[in-house]
Design an enzyme around this catalytic site. Structure first.
Site, PDB file in Angstrom:
ATOM      1  N   LYS A 228       0.815  -1.223   0.000  1.00  7.78           N
ATOM      2  CA  LYS A 228       0.000   0.000   0.000  1.00  7.78           C
ATOM      3  C   LYS A 228       0.845   1.268   0.000  1.00  7.78           C
ATOM      4  O   LYS A 228       0.470   2.258  -0.612  1.00  7.78           O
ATOM      5  CB  LYS A 228      -0.950   0.017   1.205  1.00  7.78           C
ATOM      6  CG  LYS A 228      -2.124  -0.921   1.033  1.00  7.78           C
ATOM      7  CD  LYS A 228      -3.247  -0.592   1.995  1.00  7.78           C
ATOM      8  CE  LYS A 228      -4.396  -1.569   1.843  1.00  7.78           C
ATOM      9  NZ  LYS A 228      -5.421  -1.407   2.876  1.00  7.78           N
TER      10      LYS A 228
ATOM     11  N   LYS B 210      -4.706  -9.544  -7.150  1.00  7.48           N
ATOM     12  CA  LYS B 210      -5.915  -9.684  -6.337  1.00  7.48           C
ATOM     13  C   LYS B 210      -6.996  -8.715  -6.799  1.00  7.48           C
ATOM     14  O   LYS B 210      -6.681  -7.581  -7.173  1.00  7.48           O
ATOM     15  CB  LYS B 210      -5.505  -9.364  -4.890  1.00  7.48           C
ATOM     16  CG  LYS B 210      -6.482  -9.767  -3.843  1.00  7.48           C
ATOM     17  CD  LYS B 210      -5.937  -9.440  -2.462  1.00  7.48           C
ATOM     18  CE  LYS B 210      -5.819  -7.948  -2.233  1.00  7.48           C
ATOM     19  NZ  LYS B 210      -5.473  -7.550  -0.878  1.00  7.48           N
TER      20      LYS B 210
ATOM     21  N   LYS C 233     -10.360  -3.034  -4.231  1.00  9.92           N
ATOM     22  CA  LYS C 233     -11.176  -1.818  -4.302  1.00  9.92           C
ATOM     23  C   LYS C 233     -10.414  -0.694  -4.984  1.00  9.92           C
ATOM     24  O   LYS C 233     -11.021   0.217  -5.537  1.00  9.92           O
ATOM     25  CB  LYS C 233     -11.535  -1.349  -2.884  1.00  9.92           C
ATOM     26  CG  LYS C 233     -12.392  -2.322  -2.082  1.00  9.92           C
ATOM     27  CD  LYS C 233     -12.483  -1.829  -0.626  1.00  9.92           C
ATOM     28  CE  LYS C 233     -13.144  -2.831   0.287  1.00  9.92           C
ATOM     29  NZ  LYS C 233     -12.764  -2.632   1.701  1.00  9.92           N
TER      30      LYS C 233
HETATM   31  P1  TYM Z   1     -10.854  -5.191   3.601  1.00 10.27           P
HETATM   32  O1  TYM Z   1     -11.838  -4.115   3.835  1.00 10.27           O
HETATM   33  O2  TYM Z   1      -9.722  -4.947   2.672  1.00 10.27           O
HETATM   34  O3  TYM Z   1     -11.590  -6.483   3.072  1.00 10.27           O
HETATM   35  C1  TYM Z   1     -12.716  -7.022   3.733  1.00 10.27           C
HETATM   36  C2  TYM Z   1     -12.681  -8.538   3.669  1.00 10.27           C
HETATM   37  O4  TYM Z   1     -12.674  -8.974   2.302  1.00 10.27           O
HETATM   38  C3  TYM Z   1     -11.602  -9.877   2.102  1.00 10.27           C
HETATM   39  N1  TYM Z   1     -11.103  -9.708   0.731  1.00 10.27           N
HETATM   40  C4  TYM Z   1     -11.024 -10.680  -0.172  1.00 10.27           C
HETATM   41  N2  TYM Z   1     -11.365 -11.984  -0.123  1.00 10.27           N
HETATM   42  C5  TYM Z   1     -11.182 -12.724  -1.258  1.00 10.27           C
HETATM   43  N3  TYM Z   1     -10.693 -12.210  -2.416  1.00 10.27           N
HETATM   44  C6  TYM Z   1     -10.337 -10.902  -2.509  1.00 10.27           C
HETATM   45  N4  TYM Z   1      -9.874 -10.397  -3.645  1.00 10.27           N
HETATM   46  C7  TYM Z   1     -10.509 -10.075  -1.360  1.00 10.27           C
HETATM   47  N5  TYM Z   1     -10.273  -8.767  -1.098  1.00 10.27           N
HETATM   48  C8  TYM Z   1     -10.638  -8.565   0.174  1.00 10.27           C
HETATM   49  C9  TYM Z   1     -10.561  -9.500   3.129  1.00 10.27           C
HETATM   50  O5  TYM Z   1      -9.689 -10.567   3.401  1.00 10.27           O
HETATM   51  C10 TYM Z   1     -11.427  -9.133   4.318  1.00 10.27           C
HETATM   52  O6  TYM Z   1     -11.776 -10.299   5.055  1.00 10.27           O
HETATM   53  N6  TYM Z   1      -7.800  -5.275   7.542  1.00 10.27           N
HETATM   54  C11 TYM Z   1      -9.135  -5.642   7.105  1.00 10.27           C
HETATM   55  C12 TYM Z   1     -10.245  -5.029   7.929  1.00 10.27           C
HETATM   56  C13 TYM Z   1     -10.168  -5.278   9.395  1.00 10.27           C
HETATM   57  C14 TYM Z   1     -10.366  -6.509  10.060  1.00 10.27           C
HETATM   58  C15 TYM Z   1     -10.224  -6.241  11.441  1.00 10.27           C
HETATM   59  C16 TYM Z   1     -10.640  -7.797   9.613  1.00 10.27           C
HETATM   60  C17 TYM Z   1      -9.912  -4.345  10.358  1.00 10.27           C
HETATM   61  N7  TYM Z   1      -9.968  -4.921  11.585  1.00 10.27           N
HETATM   62  C18 TYM Z   1     -10.364  -7.240  12.401  1.00 10.27           C
HETATM   63  C19 TYM Z   1     -10.758  -8.807  10.571  1.00 10.27           C
HETATM   64  C20 TYM Z   1     -10.630  -8.518  11.943  1.00 10.27           C
HETATM   65  C21 TYM Z   1      -9.300  -5.173   5.657  1.00 10.27           C
HETATM   66  O7  TYM Z   1      -8.635  -4.290   5.214  1.00 10.27           O
HETATM   67  O8  TYM Z   1     -10.310  -5.741   4.990  1.00 10.27           O
END
Ligand code: TYM
Length: 333
Positions: free
Chosen positions: A111, A194, A197
């Site tokens: 990032k 991947k 967003k």
């Molecule tokens: P975020 O917002 O990037 O993504 C949310 C969830 O979607 C999953 N994900 C994917 N799964 C499969 N294929 C993909 N291409 C893909 N892109 C995203 C992510 O693995 C996630 O489960 N750091 C986390 C948010 C967070 C969090 C937490 C998660 C903050 N605190 C505590 C679990 C527990 C994040 O950026 O997710």
């Protein structure tokens, strides 16, 4: 007690990967676990967010949770900034986590890119806030996509070091729940990247708000290779786009990849893409429509978040108090 915590960032462009890799699983775990699902707005601002968009995106993620079928009366849905204990525990964890651990985080490197010096300090300690999110509720299980695995390992390290340093078993050791066919959905434009967003190309992802025409167009334009579909998983070797489209199909249809290959292996991509479009429209359409309906009623969405935040706060307060006491923060009130 088996308690789940997971979070999704309100950074816009919520996509098929977020849904199949995480949010649909959130809904499927409701009968077995006590669940806390969080819209992590404090994580979102580690990179710049327009304030008005952040507000709208927070409602959009909430609407997706609800449209996916998460029941906010049996479980908790809230946005992170409404429960100040997340920031409070994160500070303590910042003093537990080691710089060496954070330096190994691949997502920061991706990032921050080449302009590392210009990244926010928040982006660097992002995984520490994530550890605080989870441990604030002593959650035992965290459903996520594959890309969050390293962050959960850091969560375990922070929890373990806290317990060791203060000589008390305050925190449990958390287990990731990474399951289903679509733990890592790839970009429709490049099967080695991947689905994300932040990809500049809209054609790289199917978003939660795409209608049937957009879904059809994006699948039609999805990158493929000149050969027919492979007949077994060994045939995915060197064909990341084929692997990705078949994995998406398997996940949407709730089938094993092998079963999809038995049905579609050997066919031309054009034929398979038509079947994938029908399936995606059938499965995603109703969720998208329900989301739109919910977003036209922001009062209801906000009420869900307010109620969730109050209940989350009530769970978090005694745990934070226990942490303060372990650390030696004097409570003279
Ligand atoms: P975020 O917002 O990037 O993504 C949310 C969830 O979607 C999953 N994900 C994917 N799964 C499969 N294929 C993909 N291409 C893909 N892109 C995203 C992510 O693995 C996630 O489960 N750091 C986390 C948010 C967070 C969090 C937490 C998660 C903050 N605190 C505590 C679990 C527990 C994040 O950026 O997710």
């Amino acid at each position: 007690m088996k308690r789940i915590f997971s979070g999704v960032q309100p950074t816009g462009n919520l996509h098929l990967g977020n849904y199949l890799g995480a949010i649909r699983n959130f809904a499927r775990l409701q009968d077995e676990y006590e669940c806390i699902y969080c819209v992590v707005d404090m994580h979102a601002i580690t990179v710049w967010q327009e304030p008005a968009e952040l507000e709208a995106n927070t409602r959009e993620v909430t609407a997706t949770f609800l449209a996916a079928g998460i029941d906010p009366t049996r479980h908790i849905i809230f946005n992170q900034s409404q429960v100040p204990a997340h920031a409070e525990l994160a500070w303590i964890f910042n003093c537990v986590a080691r710089l060496g651990w954070l330096n190994r985080m691949t997502q920061f490197k991706e990032k921050a890119g080449k302009h590392r010096e210009n990244a926010s300090a928040g982006l660097y300690v992002y995984p520490v806030l994530m550890a605080a999110d989870i441990m604030l509720y002593k959650a035992t299980h965290v459903p996520v996509g594959e890309d969050q695995k390293q962050h959960l390992e850091l969560t375990r390290d922070v929890a373990q070091k806290f317990n060791n340093d203060f000589g008390r078993e305050v925190f449990p050791i958390v287990e990731p729940l990474i399951f289903g066919e679509a733990t890592r959905v790839m970009s429709l434009r490049d099967g080695t990247k991947k689905m994300s967003k932040s990809d500049p190309s809209d054609y790289s992802r199917i978003t939660m708000t795409d209608g049937p025409d957009e879904i059809a167009q994006k699948i039609r334009k999805a990158k493929t290779d000149p050969q027919p579909l492979p007949e077994s998983v060994e045939g995915f070797e060197g064909r990341p786009e084929a692997a990705n489209l078949i994995t998406i199909y398997a996940s949407l249809a709730d089938m094993e990849t092998e079963a999809v290959l038995a049905e579609h292996g050997g066919r031309q991509f054009s034929e398979f893409k038509a079947a994938l479009t029908d399936l995606a429209v059938e499965k995603m359409g109703p969720v998208g429509q329900e989301m739109q309906r919910l977003m036209s009623d922001p009062g209801h969405v906000d009420a869900v978040l307010k109620d969730g935040a109050e209940r989350a706060d009530a769970l978090a307060r005694p745990i934070l108090r226990e942490v303060y006491e372990a650390v030696g923060f004097l409570n003279a009130r």
